[in-house]
Design an enzyme around this catalytic site. Structure first.
Site, PDB file in Angstrom:
ATOM      1  NE  ARG A  35      -4.198  -1.870   1.014  1.00 52.40           N
ATOM      2  CZ  ARG A  35      -5.308  -2.237   1.584  1.00 52.40           C
ATOM      3  NH1 ARG A  35      -5.446  -2.119   2.876  1.00 52.40           N
ATOM      4  NH2 ARG A  35      -6.298  -2.703   0.872  1.00 52.40           N
ATOM      5  CD  GLN A  39      -3.048   5.584  -3.695  1.00 55.02           C
ATOM      6  OE1 GLN A  39      -3.381   6.354  -4.588  1.00 55.02           O
ATOM      7  NE2 GLN A  39      -2.952   5.945  -2.432  1.00 55.02           N
ATOM      8  CG  ASP A  46      -4.752  -1.709  -2.942  1.00 51.07           C
ATOM      9  OD1 ASP A  46      -5.125  -2.881  -2.756  1.00 51.07           O
ATOM     10  OD2 ASP A  46      -4.622  -0.879  -2.030  1.00 51.07           O
ATOM     11  CE1 TYR A  77      -4.517  -4.486   4.988  1.00 46.20           C
ATOM     12  CE2 TYR A  77      -2.124  -4.390   4.918  1.00 46.20           C
ATOM     13  CZ  TYR A  77      -3.343  -4.512   4.271  1.00 46.20           C
ATOM     14  OH  TYR A  77      -3.380  -4.654   2.917  1.00 46.20           O
TER      15      TYR A  77
HETATM   16  P1  NAD Z   1      -8.838  -4.954   6.214  1.00 48.54           P
HETATM   17  O1  NAD Z   1      -9.683  -5.436   5.086  1.00 48.54           O
HETATM   18  O2  NAD Z   1      -7.646  -5.747   6.586  1.00 48.54           O
HETATM   19  O3  NAD Z   1      -9.766  -4.840   7.522  1.00 48.54           O
HETATM   20  C1  NAD Z   1     -10.992  -4.153   7.481  1.00 48.54           C
HETATM   21  C2  NAD Z   1     -11.120  -3.269   8.707  1.00 48.54           C
HETATM   22  O4  NAD Z   1     -11.370  -4.077   9.861  1.00 48.54           O
HETATM   23  C3  NAD Z   1      -9.869  -2.447   9.036  1.00 48.54           C
HETATM   24  O5  NAD Z   1     -10.206  -1.072   9.070  1.00 48.54           O
HETATM   25  C4  NAD Z   1      -9.448  -2.964  10.394  1.00 48.54           C
HETATM   26  O6  NAD Z   1      -8.874  -1.960  11.216  1.00 48.54           O
HETATM   27  C5  NAD Z   1     -10.784  -3.436  10.952  1.00 48.54           C
HETATM   28  N1  NAD Z   1     -10.703  -4.335  12.114  1.00 48.54           N
HETATM   29  C6  NAD Z   1      -9.809  -5.324  12.371  1.00 48.54           C
HETATM   30  N2  NAD Z   1     -10.065  -5.898  13.576  1.00 48.54           N
HETATM   31  C7  NAD Z   1     -11.151  -5.257  14.087  1.00 48.54           C
HETATM   32  C8  NAD Z   1     -11.901  -5.398  15.286  1.00 48.54           C
HETATM   33  N3  NAD Z   1     -11.577  -6.292  16.215  1.00 48.54           N
HETATM   34  N4  NAD Z   1     -12.948  -4.559  15.481  1.00 48.54           N
HETATM   35  C9  NAD Z   1     -13.293  -3.630  14.560  1.00 48.54           C
HETATM   36  N5  NAD Z   1     -12.624  -3.461  13.403  1.00 48.54           N
HETATM   37  C10 NAD Z   1     -11.561  -4.258  13.162  1.00 48.54           C
HETATM   38  O7  NAD Z   1      -8.405  -3.448   5.993  1.00 48.54           O
HETATM   39  P2  NAD Z   1      -8.467  -2.568   4.672  1.00 48.54           P
HETATM   40  O8  NAD Z   1      -9.851  -2.237   4.352  1.00 48.54           O
HETATM   41  O9  NAD Z   1      -7.702  -3.280   3.636  1.00 48.54           O
HETATM   42  O10 NAD Z   1      -7.726  -1.218   5.050  1.00 48.54           O
HETATM   43  C11 NAD Z   1      -6.809  -1.050   6.105  1.00 48.54           C
HETATM   44  C12 NAD Z   1      -6.253   0.375   6.055  1.00 48.54           C
HETATM   45  O11 NAD Z   1      -5.401   0.546   4.950  1.00 48.54           O
HETATM   46  C13 NAD Z   1      -7.306   1.469   5.937  1.00 48.54           C
HETATM   47  O12 NAD Z   1      -6.895   2.553   6.730  1.00 48.54           O
HETATM   48  C14 NAD Z   1      -7.239   1.884   4.514  1.00 48.54           C
HETATM   49  O13 NAD Z   1      -7.705   3.204   4.311  1.00 48.54           O
HETATM   50  C15 NAD Z   1      -5.755   1.757   4.280  1.00 48.54           C
HETATM   51  N6  NAD Z   1      -5.441   1.664   2.861  1.00 48.54           N
HETATM   52  C16 NAD Z   1      -4.380   2.357   2.362  1.00 48.54           C
HETATM   53  C17 NAD Z   1      -4.076   2.285   1.025  1.00 48.54           C
HETATM   54  C18 NAD Z   1      -2.926   3.022   0.455  1.00 48.54           C
HETATM   55  O14 NAD Z   1      -2.338   3.809   1.120  1.00 48.54           O
HETATM   56  N7  NAD Z   1      -2.574   2.785  -0.794  1.00 48.54           N
HETATM   57  C19 NAD Z   1      -4.818   1.485   0.180  1.00 48.54           C
HETATM   58  C20 NAD Z   1      -5.881   0.770   0.718  1.00 48.54           C
HETATM   59  C21 NAD Z   1      -6.178   0.864   2.076  1.00 48.54           C
END
Ligand code: NAD
Length: 377
Positions: free
Chosen positions: A119, A124, A127, A227
């Protein structure tokens, strides 16, 4: 250079790894493109659509290909006859499947796992986890509203006022944030939770209320990669108490919580489901990773005490045409960095950060440090 686009062998997979748009782009890079017949059917794309874009449609495309594109990890039969050293890019589902990766390595291909794209800003456009999770979050709200016997927005009519549905989104990552935005667009009253502090501002900026146990552990819960970590037993108990109280008053709950490489955290117990009002709906987007809801059944809509628990598999595949178009662009963005555009040949930069993070196999062996086969003690 030759590029092959696989027909997905799994009948439950309607997505396809290329679209007429990306085929035109690959041809611009210098690829001759072969697409396996019927590959686009589940996404509303005919063989003729691919031919019009300049591809050749054949029953099996991998022979002689330099690069092979798929949605799911192809098995040996799908790759039969492919040449050693060919690049194969797909969602390889590597965690916990080391034996399948060893089989893949034996074919001599260079496998790239689209879910391991780092990430970083430069990656991006590649992704795939984000592109597919975003659509799953959207579709989860559509599925919830379909199963819910009431309207989502508040309606003031001559025949009386209909209250807005209370919708709770658990996990505010990519899928959760899109679920919040979609539920808000449909007029629901939305609350959301997450264990990462960065999520709070994002939730609030979408007009939803953030609900979480905001203690010291919460402040440390985000890894350098962005994450969530697995939370302590103590935190989980505090979180469960908060959720139990909140969930009783909700009409729709959508769970999206994941921890990379771990089973999904269990957030909704059977007792919490029993405490919900009949007619409520839970959509568990984590059902393929063990589920956030104890009573969710993979591939089913379960009815427990009048509460519907939706456990659809492959939710991005439920919006296949859009999912395919975004995933195909993710693949194109990766292939673009694996090609020397002036020489019109594959030229993998093995020390590139994106290549190092996503390449699983090379020269018959697993090369990714996270997926080395366990050596006998
Ligand atoms: P993910 O699919 O791994 O998890 C989904 C969500 O579940 C996450 O927000 C995580 O914090 C949450 N979670 C985990 N355990 C939990 C619990 N016990 N209770 C409640 N929530 C819980 O995560 P994701 O959607 O792939 O994204 C993770 C982060 O990465 C986000 O902040 C997203 O914005 C960021 N992101 C960044 C980029 C980038 O910079 N290029 C790209 C995509 C996502």
């Amino acid at each position: 250079m030759k590029l092959a686009v696989l027909r997905e062998r799994d009948p439950e997979e309607p997505r396809v790894a290329a679209t007429p748009d990306t085929i035109k782009r690959y041809r611009g890079l210098g690829f001759e493109v072969s697409v396996e017949s019927g590959a686009g059917r589940g996404s509303g794309l005919s063989d003729a659509d691919f031919e019009t874009a300049g591809a050749v449609v054949v029953p099996q495309a991998v022979a002689g290909a330099d690069a092979i594109l798929g949605v799911r990890r192809p098995d040996a039969s799908a790759l039969a006859g492919c040449r050693g050293g060919a690049v194969v890019a797909a969602l390889m589902d590597p965690f916990g499947h080391e034996a399948a990766l060893s089989e893949l390595a034996k074919t001599g291909i260079v496998a790239f796992a689209m879910e391991l794209i780092p990430r970083i800003t430069r990656a991006q456009a590649m992704d795939a986890l984000s592109s597919q999770a975003n659509l799953a979050g959207y579709r989860a709200v559509i599925d919830a509203s379909y199963e819910f016997g009431r309207a989502l927005p508040m309606m003031m009519t001559a025949a009386g006022t209909v209250p807005a549905a209370r919708t709770f989104i658990m996990g505010a990552g990519v899928a959760g944030l899109q679920a919040i935005a979609t539920a808000r667009r449909l007029g629901a009253i939305v609350t959301a939770t997450d264990v990462r502090p960065a999520a709070k501002e994002q939730v609030e900026s979408l007009g939803a209320k953030f609900i979480a146990v905001e203690d010291e552990e919460f402040r440390q819960a985000e890894t350098a990669a962005g994450y969530a970590k697995e939370m302590s037993k103590d935190y989980q108990a505090k979180q469960a108490a908060l959720v139990a109280e909140h969930i009783k008053r909700q009409d729709i709950v959508i769970t999206t919580a994941l921890i990379p490489g771990r089973p999904a955290p269990r957030l909704i117990s059977a007792a919490m489901v029993h405490a919900m009002r009949p007619g409520s709906v839970i959509v568990d987007l984590a059902v393929e990773r063990g589920g956030n809801c104890e009573l969710a059944k993979p591939g089913e809509v379960a009815l427990i005490d009048g509460v519907k628990i939706v456990g659809h598999l492959n939710v991005p595949g439920r919006i296949a045409a859009t999912a395919s178009s975004l995933y195909a662009k993710n693949l194109y963005a990766l292939l673009e960095i694996l090609v020397d555009k002036s020489a019109k040949s594959l030229a993998i930069q093995w020390d590139d950060e994106i290549v190092k993070a996503t390449a699983l196999t090379r020269d018959g062996a697993i090369i990714h440090p996270s997926f080395q086969p366990k050596t006998a003690a």
